[in-house]
Design a protein around this motif. Structure first.
Motif, PDB file in Angstrom:
ATOM      1  N   HIS A 294       0.810  -1.227   0.000  1.00 40.68           N
ATOM      2  CA  HIS A 294       0.000   0.000   0.000  1.00 40.68           C
ATOM      3  C   HIS A 294       0.838   1.270   0.000  1.00 40.68           C
ATOM      4  O   HIS A 294       0.368   2.327  -0.380  1.00 40.68           O
ATOM      5  CB  HIS A 294      -0.897   0.055   1.244  1.00 40.68           C
TER       6      HIS A 294
ATOM      7  N   ASP B 274      -1.393  -7.041  -2.513  1.00 38.85           N
ATOM      8  CA  ASP B 274      -2.698  -6.896  -1.874  1.00 38.85           C
ATOM      9  C   ASP B 274      -3.728  -6.483  -2.922  1.00 38.85           C
ATOM     10  O   ASP B 274      -3.669  -5.373  -3.443  1.00 38.85           O
ATOM     11  CB  ASP B 274      -2.602  -5.829  -0.762  1.00 38.85           C
ATOM     12  N   TYR B 275      -4.654  -7.387  -3.219  1.00 40.95           N
ATOM     13  CA  TYR B 275      -5.685  -7.067  -4.221  1.00 40.95           C
ATOM     14  C   TYR B 275      -7.006  -6.681  -3.569  1.00 40.95           C
ATOM     15  O   TYR B 275      -7.994  -6.479  -4.257  1.00 40.95           O
ATOM     16  CB  TYR B 275      -5.922  -8.264  -5.155  1.00 40.95           C
ATOM     17  N   HIS B 276      -7.007  -6.587  -2.255  1.00 41.47           N
ATOM     18  CA  HIS B 276      -8.257  -6.207  -1.586  1.00 41.47           C
ATOM     19  C   HIS B 276      -8.657  -4.792  -1.987  1.00 41.47           C
ATOM     20  O   HIS B 276      -9.807  -4.525  -2.285  1.00 41.47           O
ATOM     21  CB  HIS B 276      -8.088  -6.318  -0.071  1.00 41.47           C
ATOM     22  N   TYR B 277      -7.679  -3.898  -1.985  1.00 44.56           N
ATOM     23  CA  TYR B 277      -7.968  -2.522  -2.405  1.00 44.56           C
ATOM     24  C   TYR B 277      -7.438  -2.232  -3.809  1.00 44.56           C
ATOM     25  O   TYR B 277      -7.770  -1.224  -4.389  1.00 44.56           O
ATOM     26  CB  TYR B 277      -7.353  -1.531  -1.419  1.00 44.56           C
ATOM     27  N   ASP B 278      -6.563  -3.099  -4.303  1.00 42.27           N
ATOM     28  CA  ASP B 278      -5.954  -2.876  -5.613  1.00 42.27           C
ATOM     29  C   ASP B 278      -5.353  -1.479  -5.734  1.00 42.27           C
ATOM     30  O   ASP B 278      -5.469  -0.808  -6.756  1.00 42.27           O
ATOM     31  CB  ASP B 278      -6.990  -3.079  -6.729  1.00 42.27           C
ATOM     32  N   ASP B 279      -4.722  -1.044  -4.671  1.00 43.83           N
ATOM     33  CA  ASP B 279      -4.144   0.293  -4.666  1.00 43.83           C
ATOM     34  C   ASP B 279      -2.775   0.225  -4.005  1.00 43.83           C
ATOM     35  O   ASP B 279      -2.699  -0.184  -2.847  1.00 43.83           O
ATOM     36  CB  ASP B 279      -5.066   1.244  -3.899  1.00 43.83           C
TER      37      ASP B 279
END
Ligand SMILES: [Zn+2]
Length: 284
Positions: free
Chosen positions: A90, A121-126
């Protein structure tokens, strides 16, 4: 307390529930963020509370090189605190490549016990996936280049396949990795176990709505389990409403997992401490 007892009717049994680890001075929180303002603003209090609850060693995990420098300062000031250095996915968006040699440099410190946290981390893709992949690959390159033999803490959320592909591509042995804060179900967990990595559980394993994480926990051989708070986040039950989470509450996750594995709390704490000491090369 005496007043309280006097007010209770005699017929109600009074049960005191206390968690007493086998060795009250041995419990390790293997992943916390003492540099985050929720904890750093009251660090002395947080460390004293941890010690009072039998948690007297902790690893404060860096999320950027600057954060790792702050973590290093805490580790230098406190015997029982170790630190790590890495770029959390992130926080990779606004960094430039000059941060990479800093990671190698900071990692050489005697109290720096691991690289990371790093990963995907693809949960937020950010930030976008390609940015995350680039930073993850580049850091593994630093790990190889520095040749320090220190382990690597992986942050992986909803991205097990891509994370494993990048790790395998690095040529680094799977046993050097820990997948921290396991939130995946059994199928994904099995893939991580096939790599040979350690698996670390936070308070999430205690949450009612996370039965799949408990299923995963049951799959992990006991010599590959570690425990952490990831504080200031993720307070375990029965402290879930307490904010911020603190290293002291790692005992609640330990007690919960001991029960899940059918071990006494004392024996289980001894076991996970030994795992952490071995994996992070901590002095015993
Ligand atoms: Zn973390």
């Amino acid at each position: 307390m005496a007043n309280l007892l006097r007010r209770l009717p005699k017929s109600i049994p009074v049960v005191f529930v206390a968690f007493v680890p086998h060795n009250p001075h041995s419990m390790i929180d293997t992943h916390c963020h003492l540099t985050f303002p929720q904890l750093s603003s009251r660090l002395d209090e947080v460390l004293a509370a941890a010690r009072a609850d039998g948690v007297d060693r902790m690893i404060t995990v860096g999320t950027t090189p600057n954060d790792a420098v702050n973590a290093r300062a805490i580790a230098e000031a406190h015997d029982n605190v170790y630190f790590t250095v890495g770029v959390h996915p992130h926080y990779s968006a606004n960094l430039d490549n000059s941060e990479l040699p800093r990671i190698g440099e900071i990692a050489g410190h005697e109290k720096c016990v691991a690289f990371g946290e790093m990963g995907v981390d693809y949960h937020y893709d950010d930030p976008p996936r390609d940015v995350q992949h680039r930073w993850f690959n580049a850091q593994l390159e630093v790990v190889r280049y520095t040749n320090l033999k220190k382990p690597i803490i992986i942050h992986c959320r909803k991205a097990v396949d891509d994370t494993l592909a990048i790790i395998r591509g690095s040529g680094l042995p799977g046993e050097r990795f820990v997948f921290h804060c396991m939130t995946e179900g059994p199928d994904e967990c099995r893939k991580v176990l096939d790599l040979g990595a350690m698996i670390s559980f936070t308070g999430i394993v205690t949450y009612k709505n996370a039965p799949e994480v408990r299923e995963s926990a049951k799959l992990v051989p006991l010599d590959r389990v570690m425990i952490e708070t990831d504080s200031p986040y993720l307070s375990p039950e029965p402290h879930r409403k307490v904010r911020p989470n603190e290293p002291r509450y790692v005992t609640a996750t330990a007690r919960f997992l001991a029960e899940l594995y059918g071990e006494s709390a004392g024996a289980f704490v001894e076991r996970v401490d030994a795992n952490a000491e071995r994996f992070f090369h901590l002095p015993t």
